[in-house]
Design an enzyme around this catalytic site. Structure first.
Site, PDB file in Angstrom:
ATOM      1  CB  CYS A 254      42.918  15.376 -47.714  1.00  0.00           C
ATOM      2  SG  CYS A 254      43.272  16.147 -46.134  1.00  0.00           S
ATOM      3  CG  HIS A 255      43.082  20.478 -47.723  1.00  0.00           C
ATOM      4  ND1 HIS A 255      43.409  19.684 -46.646  1.00  0.00           N
ATOM      5  CD2 HIS A 255      42.597  21.628 -47.222  1.00  0.00           C
ATOM      6  CE1 HIS A 255      43.139  20.335 -45.526  1.00  0.00           C
ATOM      7  NE2 HIS A 255      42.644  21.524 -45.845  1.00  0.00           N
TER       8      HIS A 255
END
Length: 179
Positions: free
Chosen positions: A111-112
């Site tokens: 994800c991030h």
């Protein structure tokens, strides 16, 4: 014998991590026989999030001041917007991440989480995926960004979002087990 028996894996996180992106990989690695430590900048508990809402707190096993990459066989970087953004400002966190790459140890980010790979100087020259909003950042850092469930590039494993967790966990087990 389990795929990760005898391996010790660090999960680097701080307040604001995406709950499921820490919980699911930790569970998968432990089921595969690994010892897993939650590593954070400070001792105590770190606050998880379920998207925009607070999740549960998770206890920190080790602080960045007490560990080195030499202590571990691999590193997992969960996402959540707040978590990797805060870690990017922690010099010890970036050095810790970079040390895994220098030692040719596997790193997985979801994800991030790949944001921290930029600051650690790891993204350049690698094929990666992430949450879509990181695409330009990763490309500007010299990575080849692709929109795929899981990307394995050497000893780097990346995924886009919580929906990719089954493939991400399988990638972790495969790459970390072979290392």
């Amino acid at each position: 014998m389990s795929a990760l028996s005898g391996k010790t894996i660090a999960v680097l996180a701080t307040d604001g991590f995406e709950q499921v992106e820490l919980d699911k990989p930790v569970d998968a690695m432990r089921k595969a026989g690994a010892t897993v430590h939650i590593v954070a900048p400070e001792a105590g508990d770190i606050q998880g999030f379920e998207h925009h809402d607070k999740g549960r707190k998770v206890g920190v096993d080790k602080t960045l001041g007490d560990v080195s990459a030499d202590d571990y066989d691999g590193l997992v970087l969960p996402g959540g917007v707040i978590n990797p953004d805060a870690l990017r400002l922690e010099e010890k966190a970036i050095s810790f991440i970079g040390a895994f790459a220098k030692a040719d140890k596997p790193i997985a980010a979801i994800c991030h989480g790949p944001w921290t790979l930029i600051d650690a100087g790891i993204a350049k020259g690698h094929k990666l995926t992430s949450w879509p909003s990181l695409k330009t950042d990763l490309m500007n850092a010299g990575a080849e960004w692709v929109d795929e469930t899981v990307v394995i590039d050497g000893k780097l494993v990346t995924s886009r979002n919580p929906d990719d967790l089954p493939a991400f966990c399988d990638g972790i087990i495969k790459v970390f087990g072979a290392a």
